[in-house]
Design an enzyme around this catalytic site. Sequence first.
Site, PDB file in Angstrom:
ATOM      1  N   ASN A   1      -6.323  12.012   0.263  1.00 20.84           N
ATOM      2  CA  ASN A   1      -5.312  10.879   0.770  1.00 20.84           C
ATOM      3  C   ASN A   1      -5.941  10.789   1.833  1.00 20.84           C
ATOM      4  O   ASN A   1      -7.477  10.389   1.397  1.00 20.84           O
ATOM      5  CB  ASN A   1      -4.457  12.114   0.992  1.00 20.84           C
ATOM      6  CG  ASN A   1      -2.809  11.637   2.223  1.00 20.84           C
ATOM      7  OD1 ASN A   1      -2.796  10.747   1.797  1.00 20.84           O
ATOM      8  ND2 ASN A   1      -3.415  11.863   3.567  1.00 20.84           N
ATOM      9  N   LYS A   2      -5.922   9.771   2.187  1.00 18.23           N
ATOM     10  CA  LYS A   2      -6.367   8.645   3.911  1.00 18.23           C
ATOM     11  C   LYS A   2      -7.109   9.556   4.686  1.00 18.23           C
ATOM     12  O   LYS A   2      -7.144  10.569   5.106  1.00 18.23           O
ATOM     13  CB  LYS A   2      -5.273   8.259   3.979  1.00 18.23           C
ATOM     14  CG  LYS A   2      -5.895   7.111   5.413  1.00 18.23           C
ATOM     15  CD  LYS A   2      -6.639   5.595   4.837  1.00 18.23           C
ATOM     16  CE  LYS A   2      -5.606   5.374   3.712  1.00 18.23           C
ATOM     17  NZ  LYS A   2      -6.340   4.092   3.273  1.00 18.23           N
TER      18      LYS A   2
ATOM     19  N   GLN B   1      -2.512   1.931  10.335  1.00 19.34           N
ATOM     20  CA  GLN B   1      -0.714   2.644   9.345  1.00 19.34           C
ATOM     21  C   GLN B   1      -0.283   3.108   9.871  1.00 19.34           C
ATOM     22  O   GLN B   1       0.936   2.911   9.885  1.00 19.34           O
ATOM     23  CB  GLN B   1      -1.042   3.081   8.189  1.00 19.34           C
ATOM     24  CG  GLN B   1      -2.561   1.748   6.553  1.00 19.34           C
ATOM     25  CD  GLN B   1      -3.358   2.707   6.697  1.00 19.34           C
ATOM     26  OE1 GLN B   1      -3.567   2.999   7.604  1.00 19.34           O
ATOM     27  NE2 GLN B   1      -3.910   2.382   5.484  1.00 19.34           N
TER      28      GLN B   1
ATOM     29  N   ARG C   1      -7.070  -0.873  -7.292  1.00 22.42           N
ATOM     30  CA  ARG C   1      -7.649   0.259  -6.675  1.00 22.42           C
ATOM     31  C   ARG C   1      -7.760   1.860  -7.537  1.00 22.42           C
ATOM     32  O   ARG C   1      -7.274   2.244  -8.123  1.00 22.42           O
ATOM     33  CB  ARG C   1      -6.914   0.965  -5.957  1.00 22.42           C
ATOM     34  CG  ARG C   1      -5.399  -0.629  -4.398  1.00 22.42           C
ATOM     35  CD  ARG C   1      -5.590  -0.291  -3.590  1.00 22.42           C
ATOM     36  NE  ARG C   1      -6.133   0.101  -2.315  1.00 22.42           N
ATOM     37  CZ  ARG C   1      -6.061   1.103  -1.283  1.00 22.42           C
ATOM     38  NH1 ARG C   1      -5.046   0.973  -1.030  1.00 22.42           N
ATOM     39  NH2 ARG C   1      -6.841   2.156  -0.877  1.00 22.42           N
TER      40      ARG C   1
ATOM     41  N   ARG D   1       1.140  -1.219   0.172  1.00 18.30           N
ATOM     42  CA  ARG D   1      -0.395   0.091  -0.209  1.00 18.30           C
ATOM     43  C   ARG D   1       0.707   1.437   0.217  1.00 18.30           C
ATOM     44  O   ARG D   1       1.707   1.392   0.123  1.00 18.30           O
ATOM     45  CB  ARG D   1      -0.992   0.150   1.651  1.00 18.30           C
ATOM     46  CG  ARG D   1      -0.333  -0.473   2.373  1.00 18.30           C
ATOM     47  CD  ARG D   1       0.706  -0.397   3.306  1.00 18.30           C
ATOM     48  NE  ARG D   1       0.177   1.569   3.562  1.00 18.30           N
ATOM     49  CZ  ARG D   1       1.166   2.429   3.691  1.00 18.30           C
ATOM     50  NH1 ARG D   1       2.304   1.466   3.983  1.00 18.30           N
ATOM     51  NH2 ARG D   1       1.001   3.858   3.830  1.00 18.30           N
ATOM     52  N   GLY D   2       0.160   2.173  -0.079  1.00 19.01           N
ATOM     53  CA  GLY D   2       0.971   3.884  -0.371  1.00 19.01           C
ATOM     54  C   GLY D   2       1.123   4.063  -2.143  1.00 19.01           C
ATOM     55  O   GLY D   2       1.611   2.594  -2.503  1.00 19.01           O
ATOM     56  N   ALA D   3       0.889   4.820  -2.374  1.00 16.87           N
ATOM     57  CA  ALA D   3       0.502   5.312  -3.637  1.00 16.87           C
ATOM     58  C   ALA D   3       1.888   5.102  -4.444  1.00 16.87           C
ATOM     59  O   ALA D   3       1.665   4.236  -5.197  1.00 16.87           O
ATOM     60  CB  ALA D   3       0.199   6.745  -3.809  1.00 16.87           C
TER      61      ALA D   3
ATOM     62  N   ASP E   1      -2.960  10.736  -2.899  1.00 20.12           N
ATOM     63  CA  ASP E   1      -2.809   9.672  -3.622  1.00 20.12           C
ATOM     64  C   ASP E   1      -3.038  10.084  -4.517  1.00 20.12           C
ATOM     65  O   ASP E   1      -2.898   9.661  -6.341  1.00 20.12           O
ATOM     66  CB  ASP E   1      -4.163   8.438  -2.632  1.00 20.12           C
ATOM     67  CG  ASP E   1      -3.723   7.078  -1.925  1.00 20.12           C
ATOM     68  OD1 ASP E   1      -2.956   7.007  -2.230  1.00 20.12           O
ATOM     69  OD2 ASP E   1      -3.759   8.168  -0.856  1.00 20.12           O
TER      70      ASP E   1
END
Length: 349
Positions: free
Chosen positions: A244-245, A193, A89, A49-51, A234
């Site tokens: 973003n998250k 996270q 995603r 995970r993480g763009a 993201d």
Amino acid sequence: MSEIRSPALHWQGDALALLDQRLLPAETHWHRYDDADGVAQAIRDMVVRGAPAIGIAAAYGIVLAARQLGDNADPDRLRPAFATLAASRPTAVNLFWALDRMREAAATLQGQALIQALDDTACRIHQDDLAMNQRLAAFGVGLLPEGGVIYTHCNTGALATGGHGTALGVIRSAWAAGRIRGVIAGETRPWLQGSRLTSWELMQDRIPVTLVVDSAAGHLMQRGQVQAVIVGADRITANGDTANKIGTYALAVLARHHGLPFIVAAPCSTIDPARADGHSIEIEERDGAEVRRIREQQLAPHDVEVANPAFDVTPAALITAIVTEHGVIPAPDTDKMAAHLRYAESTHD
């Protein structure tokens, strides 16, 4: 074939190994993938995970698809792999940026020449990300208040990128320069996270970190215990709106109310100039089971209705600055974003 290792990804030439980030920090386990479908599933399931890291993994997924085709590899036969990875995603633009670069590399080639070109391109994406993180961090250090404690959300470190990190990379470099006193990490429900990954990464680097529940952010700002907020992204639209998250927008509102800098750190590959503003960003809605329980521990009634958006959009008007590997965009708007992209393009090697 090349071999490249970073904290979360290990390209082995004929397979991709991914650190299962769902198990950290309790357990360190690597999975090995040798086809595009497996990599797409790993992205979907948040093994990786993480763009930026998602984009890197997807690039390697295309190499694996081409390797399976062997001498029969050509752009047409790779279309299903591109489609599968693109669907893994929807919100992070780095995924589509990386796939576009791979598509360009494959456009006029076939067979072994195609495989080699894809391998070279994926490895370059991976290696370039680390160098980009370090340049971004150098630009971002000066944005953090000297002697301050910095609040961050989700995980934007070496685990989310090719190494060093974006927002967490800025924090790492600021700590090394003696500029900041420490970090507050929000836990980042529902995948935690912040608690599982960010606090772990910072502790590995011996950077003072305090973990808090997400809902404590306003209280800490009110009491003067936070001097700035820095987050990753993201997807950033043409006007500077930032996806973003989930929880990022609330932090931006709190930061504005308390007069604190709110900084976004992301590579230019996260900027999506084709989208005018954040209203057009598709927000991923994930399974409600992620909120109802943590692993096997039930936290809520098993049949309660759940809304589980993975991201939110912070309007550009709430962002003090966006920092990329090409510099700083203060008080971002459409004109400043376009000028920054033009400058980035003019300096591109």
